[in-house]
Design a protein around this motif. Structure first.
Motif, PDB file in Angstrom:
ATOM      1  N   MET A  80       0.983  -1.244  -0.035  1.00  0.00           N
ATOM      2  CA  MET A  80       0.024  -0.017  -0.082  1.00  0.00           C
ATOM      3  C   MET A  80       0.750   1.096  -0.021  1.00  0.00           C
ATOM      4  O   MET A  80       1.962   1.455   0.684  1.00  0.00           O
ATOM      5  CB  MET A  80      -0.912   0.097   1.124  1.00  0.00           C
ATOM      6  CG  MET A  80      -1.887   1.137   1.048  1.00  0.00           C
ATOM      7  SD  MET A  80      -2.955   1.133   2.503  1.00  0.00           S
ATOM      8  CE  MET A  80      -2.553   2.038   3.649  1.00  0.00           C
ATOM      9  N   ILE A  81       0.420   2.146  -0.852  1.00  0.00           N
ATOM     10  CA  ILE A  81       1.122   3.315  -0.698  1.00  0.00           C
ATOM     11  C   ILE A  81       0.745   4.222   0.605  1.00  0.00           C
ATOM     12  O   ILE A  81      -0.532   4.626   0.593  1.00  0.00           O
ATOM     13  CB  ILE A  81       0.891   4.390  -1.977  1.00  0.00           C
ATOM     14  CG1 ILE A  81       0.988   3.372  -3.255  1.00  0.00           C
ATOM     15  CG2 ILE A  81       1.650   5.692  -2.052  1.00  0.00           C
ATOM     16  CD1 ILE A  81       2.573   3.197  -3.356  1.00  0.00           C
ATOM     17  N   ASN A  82       1.474   4.512   1.436  1.00  0.00           N
ATOM     18  CA  ASN A  82       1.155   5.169   2.874  1.00  0.00           C
ATOM     19  C   ASN A  82       1.264   6.677   2.712  1.00  0.00           C
ATOM     20  O   ASN A  82       0.659   7.253   3.304  1.00  0.00           O
ATOM     21  CB  ASN A  82       2.043   4.673   3.866  1.00  0.00           C
ATOM     22  CG  ASN A  82       1.849   3.371   4.254  1.00  0.00           C
ATOM     23  OD1 ASN A  82       0.774   2.718   3.981  1.00  0.00           O
ATOM     24  ND2 ASN A  82       2.819   2.901   5.028  1.00  0.00           N
ATOM     25  N   GLN A  83       2.256   7.121   1.858  1.00  0.00           N
ATOM     26  CA  GLN A  83       2.448   8.509   1.873  1.00  0.00           C
ATOM     27  C   GLN A  83       3.309   9.039   0.631  1.00  0.00           C
ATOM     28  O   GLN A  83       3.909   8.232   0.126  1.00  0.00           O
ATOM     29  CB  GLN A  83       3.453   8.914   3.061  1.00  0.00           C
ATOM     30  CG  GLN A  83       3.762  10.488   3.303  1.00  0.00           C
ATOM     31  CD  GLN A  83       4.674  10.784   4.446  1.00  0.00           C
ATOM     32  OE1 GLN A  83       5.255   9.961   5.176  1.00  0.00           O
ATOM     33  NE2 GLN A  83       4.797  12.031   4.913  1.00  0.00           N
ATOM     34  N   ILE A  84       2.717  10.247   0.140  1.00  0.00           N
ATOM     35  CA  ILE A  84       3.545  10.850  -1.019  1.00  0.00           C
ATOM     36  C   ILE A  84       3.779  12.136  -0.702  1.00  0.00           C
ATOM     37  O   ILE A  84       3.112  12.941   0.060  1.00  0.00           O
ATOM     38  CB  ILE A  84       2.575  10.687  -2.502  1.00  0.00           C
ATOM     39  CG1 ILE A  84       1.414  11.588  -2.132  1.00  0.00           C
ATOM     40  CG2 ILE A  84       2.106   9.365  -2.699  1.00  0.00           C
ATOM     41  CD1 ILE A  84       0.776  12.162  -3.637  1.00  0.00           C
ATOM     42  N   GLU A 143       7.001  -3.200  -8.536  1.00  0.00           N
ATOM     43  CA  GLU A 143       5.782  -3.796  -9.012  1.00  0.00           C
ATOM     44  C   GLU A 143       4.941  -3.156  -8.357  1.00  0.00           C
ATOM     45  O   GLU A 143       3.701  -2.853  -8.953  1.00  0.00           O
ATOM     46  CB  GLU A 143       5.858  -5.468  -8.424  1.00  0.00           C
ATOM     47  CG  GLU A 143       4.354  -6.101  -8.776  1.00  0.00           C
ATOM     48  CD  GLU A 143       4.472  -7.218  -8.334  1.00  0.00           C
ATOM     49  OE1 GLU A 143       3.223  -7.586  -8.079  1.00  0.00           O
ATOM     50  OE2 GLU A 143       5.472  -7.787  -7.688  1.00  0.00           O
ATOM     51  N   GLN A 144       4.920  -2.494  -7.123  1.00  0.00           N
ATOM     52  CA  GLN A 144       3.862  -1.874  -6.453  1.00  0.00           C
ATOM     53  C   GLN A 144       3.649  -0.426  -6.976  1.00  0.00           C
ATOM     54  O   GLN A 144       2.273  -0.297  -7.222  1.00  0.00           O
ATOM     55  CB  GLN A 144       4.278  -1.639  -4.996  1.00  0.00           C
ATOM     56  CG  GLN A 144       3.217  -1.116  -4.138  1.00  0.00           C
ATOM     57  CD  GLN A 144       2.458  -2.141  -3.415  1.00  0.00           C
ATOM     58  OE1 GLN A 144       2.490  -3.325  -3.445  1.00  0.00           O
ATOM     59  NE2 GLN A 144       1.701  -1.895  -2.529  1.00  0.00           N
ATOM     60  N   VAL A 145       4.823   0.108  -7.493  1.00  0.00           N
ATOM     61  CA  VAL A 145       4.514   1.554  -8.168  1.00  0.00           C
ATOM     62  C   VAL A 145       3.865   1.470  -9.668  1.00  0.00           C
ATOM     63  O   VAL A 145       3.008   2.142  -9.929  1.00  0.00           O
ATOM     64  CB  VAL A 145       5.700   2.196  -8.162  1.00  0.00           C
ATOM     65  CG1 VAL A 145       5.665   3.507  -8.653  1.00  0.00           C
ATOM     66  CG2 VAL A 145       6.119   2.514  -6.618  1.00  0.00           C
ATOM     67  N   VAL A 146       4.321   0.318 -10.280  1.00  0.00           N
ATOM     68  CA  VAL A 146       4.062   0.245 -11.619  1.00  0.00           C
ATOM     69  C   VAL A 146       2.354  -0.125 -11.629  1.00  0.00           C
ATOM     70  O   VAL A 146       1.583   0.236 -12.663  1.00  0.00           O
ATOM     71  CB  VAL A 146       4.431  -0.934 -12.602  1.00  0.00           C
ATOM     72  CG1 VAL A 146       3.922  -1.524 -13.434  1.00  0.00           C
ATOM     73  CG2 VAL A 146       5.938  -0.489 -12.655  1.00  0.00           C
ATOM     74  N   ASN A 147       1.966  -0.727 -10.645  1.00  0.00           N
ATOM     75  CA  ASN A 147       0.653  -1.174 -10.430  1.00  0.00           C
ATOM     76  C   ASN A 147      -0.419  -0.117  -9.937  1.00  0.00           C
ATOM     77  O   ASN A 147      -1.533  -0.599  -9.351  1.00  0.00           O
ATOM     78  CB  ASN A 147       0.181  -2.412  -9.628  1.00  0.00           C
ATOM     79  CG  ASN A 147       0.775  -3.656 -10.582  1.00  0.00           C
ATOM     80  OD1 ASN A 147       0.625  -3.767 -11.702  1.00  0.00           O
ATOM     81  ND2 ASN A 147       1.493  -4.894  -9.813  1.00  0.00           N
ATOM     82  N   ILE A 148       0.218   0.998  -9.820  1.00  0.00           N
ATOM     83  CA  ILE A 148      -0.791   2.300  -9.706  1.00  0.00           C
ATOM     84  C   ILE A 148      -1.389   2.395 -11.214  1.00  0.00           C
ATOM     85  O   ILE A 148      -0.893   2.723 -12.088  1.00  0.00           O
ATOM     86  CB  ILE A 148      -0.183   3.603  -9.235  1.00  0.00           C
ATOM     87  CG1 ILE A 148       0.509   3.419  -7.993  1.00  0.00           C
ATOM     88  CG2 ILE A 148      -0.946   4.861  -9.239  1.00  0.00           C
ATOM     89  CD1 ILE A 148       1.390   4.360  -7.619  1.00  0.00           C
ATOM     90  N   HIS A 195      -2.720  -2.673  -8.043  1.00  0.00           N
ATOM     91  CA  HIS A 195      -2.722  -2.534  -6.536  1.00  0.00           C
ATOM     92  C   HIS A 195      -3.416  -1.080  -6.109  1.00  0.00           C
ATOM     93  O   HIS A 195      -4.011  -1.260  -5.099  1.00  0.00           O
ATOM     94  CB  HIS A 195      -1.054  -2.267  -5.982  1.00  0.00           C
ATOM     95  CG  HIS A 195      -0.687  -3.839  -6.095  1.00  0.00           C
ATOM     96  ND1 HIS A 195       0.622  -3.762  -5.783  1.00  0.00           N
ATOM     97  CD2 HIS A 195      -0.866  -4.952  -6.581  1.00  0.00           C
ATOM     98  CE1 HIS A 195       1.178  -5.281  -5.951  1.00  0.00           C
ATOM     99  NE2 HIS A 195       0.086  -5.718  -6.651  1.00  0.00           N
ATOM    100  N   PHE A 196      -3.425  -0.499  -6.989  1.00  0.00           N
ATOM    101  CA  PHE A 196      -3.875   1.104  -6.648  1.00  0.00           C
ATOM    102  C   PHE A 196      -4.549   1.748  -7.752  1.00  0.00           C
ATOM    103  O   PHE A 196      -4.122   1.833  -8.976  1.00  0.00           O
ATOM    104  CB  PHE A 196      -2.974   2.024  -6.116  1.00  0.00           C
ATOM    105  CG  PHE A 196      -3.021   3.455  -5.482  1.00  0.00           C
ATOM    106  CD1 PHE A 196      -4.346   3.836  -5.651  1.00  0.00           C
ATOM    107  CD2 PHE A 196      -2.027   3.820  -4.790  1.00  0.00           C
ATOM    108  CE1 PHE A 196      -4.722   4.977  -4.704  1.00  0.00           C
ATOM    109  CE2 PHE A 196      -2.656   5.184  -4.242  1.00  0.00           C
ATOM    110  CZ  PHE A 196      -3.739   5.584  -4.126  1.00  0.00           C
ATOM    111  N   LEU A 197      -5.763   1.942  -7.695  1.00  0.00           N
ATOM    112  CA  LEU A 197      -6.831   2.313  -8.766  1.00  0.00           C
ATOM    113  C   LEU A 197      -7.097   3.917  -8.622  1.00  0.00           C
ATOM    114  O   LEU A 197      -7.616   4.267  -7.361  1.00  0.00           O
ATOM    115  CB  LEU A 197      -7.905   1.395  -8.844  1.00  0.00           C
ATOM    116  CG  LEU A 197      -7.505   0.029  -9.261  1.00  0.00           C
ATOM    117  CD1 LEU A 197      -8.915  -0.884  -9.017  1.00  0.00           C
ATOM    118  CD2 LEU A 197      -6.813  -0.072 -10.436  1.00  0.00           C
ATOM    119  N   LEU A 198      -6.990   4.515  -9.757  1.00  0.00           N
ATOM    120  CA  LEU A 198      -7.527   6.019  -9.571  1.00  0.00           C
ATOM    121  C   LEU A 198      -8.602   6.326 -10.626  1.00  0.00           C
ATOM    122  O   LEU A 198      -8.513   6.070 -11.740  1.00  0.00           O
ATOM    123  CB  LEU A 198      -6.319   6.622  -9.860  1.00  0.00           C
ATOM    124  CG  LEU A 198      -5.075   6.500  -9.565  1.00  0.00           C
ATOM    125  CD1 LEU A 198      -3.780   7.340 -10.050  1.00  0.00           C
ATOM    126  CD2 LEU A 198      -4.942   6.885  -7.981  1.00  0.00           C
TER     127      LEU A 198
END
Length: 393
Positions: A1-5, A166-171, A278-281
């Motif tokens: 999970m992306i916690n902070q940007i 992989e986590q960031v690509v899957n945004i 992983h992360f959908l916008l």
């Protein structure tokens, strides 16, 4: 999970910071920066894919368009904190040069160990199998765009850096989702719908009959007349999508180009919630959806195993959120006196917190004049500054 940007110098995002949860809903006035934040998340993800020039062309942007006009800076700096299963917290920071379309400096830290450093055309890399034991240095003699992590082979990266990539690509962003795009035929999807959903027919075809049946079963909760979702490959390689409905024992087959907007949008959203992303916008998630179907949509988004970020102008969306989800995940975006986008949890604002004690989230939202919130936020910020100064003394 992306916690902070944190991101600095991307359009209206200047020294912008946001902590995220599993479901984040962005609200605010037009022009506050909601769509810009989705674009920034997609921009960060694109660093791990490379090919920034293609990404800019797809959005019909020039490289000058992504920098902020509020500062003289050239580079876009960002920081991402990711929580990765079996690995814990990983921190990635980078500085992106808009002229070369490359991250000219990067660092990745895990458990206090720096796994990656890029600076002055040199790369220091700690392989996952050797973490804390040996660092390998290499000169960067090849051309690339985005992050160097987009180009390195898995055996060079090790487990943690691979998992970060992989986590960031899957945004995955669908911030341009529209009926016009959803009705298009495409030859292949490359495993995703595209920014506007233009690869829907190919995506559903490639997912296979089991995935289409799962999607059909979900949609039957709100469209009980649905009988089938069918795709086929045409002779030219284009993929065709048909939706069948049953009325009084008769079947009516309708091609995607004549299917109603709301059904196509729900198909796109639900198919992505069943994907490996992983992360959908999603931008303005309520567009084209009947109010009667909003609760179904919100429940699907909140209960998803994916991390989700949406924007909305509709209090109806908020009304179907539980209070604890609204407190954690509804973010109010606004612009300060200099034109930079700022973020605050909507229900941390005292007047909204008080309303939430007696109203639903959507009722509290619609009962508030957003144009009057800025003075309250300013007062709140000043008080927090005074409290922090007092604590330091």
């Amino acid at each position: 999970m992306i916690n902070q940007i944190r991101i600095d110098n991307f359009k209206s995002l200047v020294d912008f910071e946001l902590r995220l949860t599993s479901f984040t809903c962005l609200v605010g006035l037009n022009g506050a920066g909601k769509s810009t934040l989705l674009q920034a998340m997609d921009f960060i993800s694109q660093q791990m894919r490379g090919e920034l020039d293609e990404w800019l062309a797809l959005r019909q942007w020039d490289k000058r368009d992504i920098g902020s006009r509020l500062t003289p800076k050239q580079n876009i700096d960002f920081y991402v904190q990711v929580e990765i299963h079996d690995h814990g917290l990983v921190e990635w920071s980078a500085s992106f040069n808009r002229h070369s379309l490359r991250c000219t400096s990067e660092e990745v830290f895990h458990d206090g160990v720096r796994l990656l450093k890029v600076e002055d055309a040199e790369c220091w890399l700690v392989n996952g199998s050797d973490a804390g034991l040996r660092t390998r240095k290499m000169d960067i003699v090849f051309e690339y765009q985005g992050s160097i992590l987009s180009q390195l082979k898995p055996k060079q990266l090790g487990d943690v850096l691979q998992a970060l990539r992989e986590q960031v690509v899957n945004i995955r962003s669908l911030d341009l989702l529209s009926p016009e795009f959803l009705r298009q035929r495409t030859r292949e999807s490359a495993g995703h719908l595209g920014l506007g959903g233009q690869k829907l027919s190919a995506y559903l075809h490639e997912q296979g009959s089991e995935a289409r049946q799962h999607l059909l079963n979900q949609l039957k909760h709100v469209y009980p007349q649905l009988a089938s979702i069918e795709t086929r490959s045409l002779r030219s390689g284009w993929k065709h999508l048909d939706i069948s409905e049953q009325f009084a024992g008769k079947f009516l087959k309708t091609p995607a180009r004549h299917t109603n907007d709301g059904l196509l949008r729900l198909m796109a959203v639900l198919s992505q919630l069943s994907s490996d992303e992983h992360f959908l916008l999603f931008d303005e998630i309520e567009n084209g959806i009947n109010p009667e179907l909003v609760e179904f949509l919100v429940d699907a988004l909140v209960e998803s195993e994916h991390q989700v970020m949406v924007t909305t102008h509709s209090p109806v969306i908020l009304n179907f959120l539980e209070d604890d989800v609204a407190k954690k995940g509804v973010i109010y975006l606004y612009k300060n006196a200099y034109g930079a986008t700022q973020a605050i949890h909507l229900f941390s604002i005292p007047s909204l917190a008080e309303k939430l004690s007696i109203m639903g989230p959507g009722e509290a939202f619609i009962d508030t004049q957003l144009t009057e919130l800025e003075s309250e936020i300013k007062t709140l910020s000043q008080q927090e500054g005074m409290d922090a100064a007092a604590t330091e003394r």
